[in-house]
Design a protein around this motif. Structure first.
Motif, PDB file in Angstrom:
ATOM      1  N   GLY A  40     -19.976   5.971 -26.197  1.00 57.90           N
ATOM      2  CA  GLY A  40     -20.182   7.406 -26.307  1.00 57.90           C
ATOM      3  C   GLY A  40     -21.503   7.830 -26.891  1.00 57.90           C
ATOM      4  O   GLY A  40     -21.756   9.032 -27.017  1.00 57.90           O
TER       5      GLY A  40
ATOM      6  N   ARG B  96     -26.734   1.658 -26.990  1.00 52.28           N
ATOM      7  CA  ARG B  96     -26.240   2.027 -25.668  1.00 52.28           C
ATOM      8  C   ARG B  96     -25.194   1.019 -25.173  1.00 52.28           C
ATOM      9  O   ARG B  96     -24.191   1.385 -24.555  1.00 52.28           O
ATOM     10  CB  ARG B  96     -27.412   2.108 -24.685  1.00 52.28           C
TER      11      ARG B  96
ATOM     12  N   THR C  68     -25.332   8.880 -27.103  1.00 45.31           N
ATOM     13  CA  THR C  68     -26.185   9.590 -26.152  1.00 45.31           C
ATOM     14  C   THR C  68     -27.633   9.555 -26.626  1.00 45.31           C
ATOM     15  O   THR C  68     -28.028  10.367 -27.463  1.00 45.31           O
ATOM     16  CB  THR C  68     -25.729  11.061 -26.001  1.00 45.31           C
TER      17      THR C  68
ATOM     18  N   THR D  65     -28.887   9.730 -35.574  1.00 42.15           N
ATOM     19  CA  THR D  65     -28.299  10.885 -34.897  1.00 42.15           C
ATOM     20  C   THR D  65     -28.649  10.832 -33.418  1.00 42.15           C
ATOM     21  O   THR D  65     -29.832  10.671 -33.065  1.00 42.15           O
ATOM     22  CB  THR D  65     -28.830  12.201 -35.495  1.00 42.15           C
ATOM     23  N   ASP D  66     -27.624  10.924 -32.555  1.00 42.70           N
ATOM     24  CA  ASP D  66     -27.907  10.879 -31.117  1.00 42.70           C
ATOM     25  C   ASP D  66     -28.116  12.300 -30.575  1.00 42.70           C
ATOM     26  O   ASP D  66     -28.057  13.293 -31.318  1.00 42.70           O
ATOM     27  CB  ASP D  66     -26.835  10.100 -30.364  1.00 42.70           C
ATOM     28  N   ALA D  67     -28.368  12.401 -29.280  1.00 45.18           N
ATOM     29  CA  ALA D  67     -28.717  13.686 -28.674  1.00 45.18           C
ATOM     30  C   ALA D  67     -27.581  14.696 -28.749  1.00 45.18           C
ATOM     31  O   ALA D  67     -27.817  15.909 -28.686  1.00 45.18           O
ATOM     32  CB  ALA D  67     -29.132  13.477 -27.215  1.00 45.18           C
ATOM     33  N   SER D  68     -26.346  14.233 -28.900  1.00 43.65           N
ATOM     34  CA  SER D  68     -25.200  15.144 -28.991  1.00 43.65           C
ATOM     35  C   SER D  68     -24.902  15.571 -30.419  1.00 43.65           C
ATOM     36  O   SER D  68     -23.997  16.377 -30.654  1.00 43.65           O
ATOM     37  CB  SER D  68     -23.964  14.482 -28.391  1.00 43.65           C
ATOM     38  N   GLY D  69     -25.647  15.002 -31.387  1.00 39.32           N
ATOM     39  CA  GLY D  69     -25.408  15.309 -32.791  1.00 39.32           C
ATOM     40  C   GLY D  69     -24.500  14.329 -33.492  1.00 39.32           C
ATOM     41  O   GLY D  69     -24.254  14.452 -34.697  1.00 39.32           O
ATOM     42  N   ARG D  70     -24.001  13.330 -32.754  1.00 42.58           N
ATOM     43  CA  ARG D  70     -23.160  12.322 -33.386  1.00 42.58           C
ATOM     44  C   ARG D  70     -23.989  11.503 -34.369  1.00 42.58           C
ATOM     45  O   ARG D  70     -25.110  11.087 -34.060  1.00 42.58           O
ATOM     46  CB  ARG D  70     -22.550  11.393 -32.340  1.00 42.58           C
ATOM     47  N   ARG D  71     -23.412  11.251 -35.554  1.00 40.99           N
ATOM     48  CA  ARG D  71     -24.131  10.517 -36.589  1.00 40.99           C
ATOM     49  C   ARG D  71     -23.452   9.182 -36.894  1.00 40.99           C
ATOM     50  O   ARG D  71     -22.228   9.104 -36.969  1.00 40.99           O
ATOM     51  CB  ARG D  71     -24.223  11.353 -37.869  1.00 40.99           C
TER      52      ARG D  71
END
Length: 339
Positions: A19, A14, A21, A41-47
């Protein structure tokens, strides 16, 4: 999740990865036998990818996260394909061990023949070409210009490697293997003259790279053994890993035996043309590659039966023990051919 302190690592993300999430999901990526690699993997799908040392039984000077991060950060702005670095924690304050984070590169890591056959015949042929071309570019990097001139000593690479891995063998070995001692003696007695110092990846092979659908290398992975030294050590080890149809190789090179892959000789010819280096002594480096790999895999085996990857029946790891013995025999056969 073994090896991940989820709350502190999430807090670090964080604060340090723009960016991101939360919440974050962590998945241990299969295939690594040394440093642990996690897909995050974050909540937005970013890896992204997090790398940390193995759990327990870490030999001194091994698994240096700062070194790996420094290398990919230095190479990121060159023509060497690496995953973009995002951050590094040098101590155990966040996750109980140093770690670094890099962007996720979306592509294929070819570990099996079926995975190689999923590519087109043209892409399979291109895998070998691209792998060799990238290796030649790695060996052509001006180490001083990219800030890696002090990564290691620039002379005596093979002598230092023989000393290092024989020392690691002595610390890690689970039994006596006379072939390891004999090959060490023969290789030490007749070390070829080293050319100009280059970046040596130390474990360069197809499944330590990521390729795209066309077979082009889009990221070179696993830089933990990288240093400065004799470029031909990388070429010799690549030959050890590069299986051909009909081989009874003890290495994990099965994808390279898929129909349409280049032959070892084609790789050597392409490397010689791309690099301008003399490969007349390549057989020495192949023998060294078998021997070094036997020492490395013995260290992996010793850590596994010591519980570094969790509590499991040690008989699960007998394949590593047999692989070490097969590699030692291959190394002995290779040095016998040098006589």
């Amino acid at each position: 999740m073994q090896g991940i302190e989820i709350e502190p690592v999430t807090d670090w993300y964080r604060a340090n990865v723009p960016g991101v999430t939360p919440p974050l999901e962590f998945e241990l990526i299969a295939g690594g036998h040394s440093n642990l690699t996690y897909r995050v993997t974050d909540a937005s799908g970013r890896r992204t990818v997090l790398r940390r040392p193995p759990l327990g039984q870490v030999l001194a000077s091994a698994h240096d996260m700062g070194r790996e991060h420094r290398i990919i950060a230095a190479l990121h702005d060159t023509d060497i394909p690496v995953a973009p670095p995002l951050g590094y924690v040098p101590d155990d304050s966040v996750n109980g061990a140093p770690f670094y984070v890099m962007d996720f590169v979306d592509g294929h890591v070819l570990r099996t023949q079926d995975e190689a056959l999923a590519l087109s015949p043209e892409a399979r042929a291109n895998c070998g070409d691209s792998l060799v071309d990238v290796l030649a570019r790695i060996h052509a990097v001006d180490v001083d210009a990219v800030g890696l001139g002090d990564l290691g000593r620039k002379d005596g690479y093979i002598e230092r490697q023989l000393k290092r891995w024989y020392g690691q063998w002595e610390k890690s070995k689970t039994r006596e293997l006379p072939e390891i001692d004999e090959v060490h003696r023969v290789l030490s007695a007749d070390v070829p003259d080293q050319g100009p110092a280059a970046i040596v990846h130390g474990d360069y092979r197809l499944d330590n790279c990521m390729v795209d659908d066309q077979g082009d290398v889009i990221a070179v992975l696993d830089w933990e053994l990288c240093t400065l030294g004799d470029a031909l050590a990388d070429v010799g080890l690549l030959m050890v890993y590069w299986s051909e149809p009909g081989d009874r190789s003890p290495t994990l090179g099965a994808p390279t035996a898929a129909e349409g892959m280049r032959t070892r000789q084609e790789l050597l010819d392409r490397y010689a043309a791309a690099s301008g280096r003399d490969l007349s002594n390549i057989d020495y480096y192949v023998a060294f590659g078998y021997w070094k790999l036997a020492c490395i895999v013995e260290g992996v085996y010793a850590r596994y039966i010591g519980g570094s990857m969790g509590t499991r029946d040690t008989s699960d790891f007998d394949g590593f023990k047999l692989q070490v013995e097969a590699l030692a025999a291959q190394a002995k056969a290779a040095v016998d051919r040098l006589a």
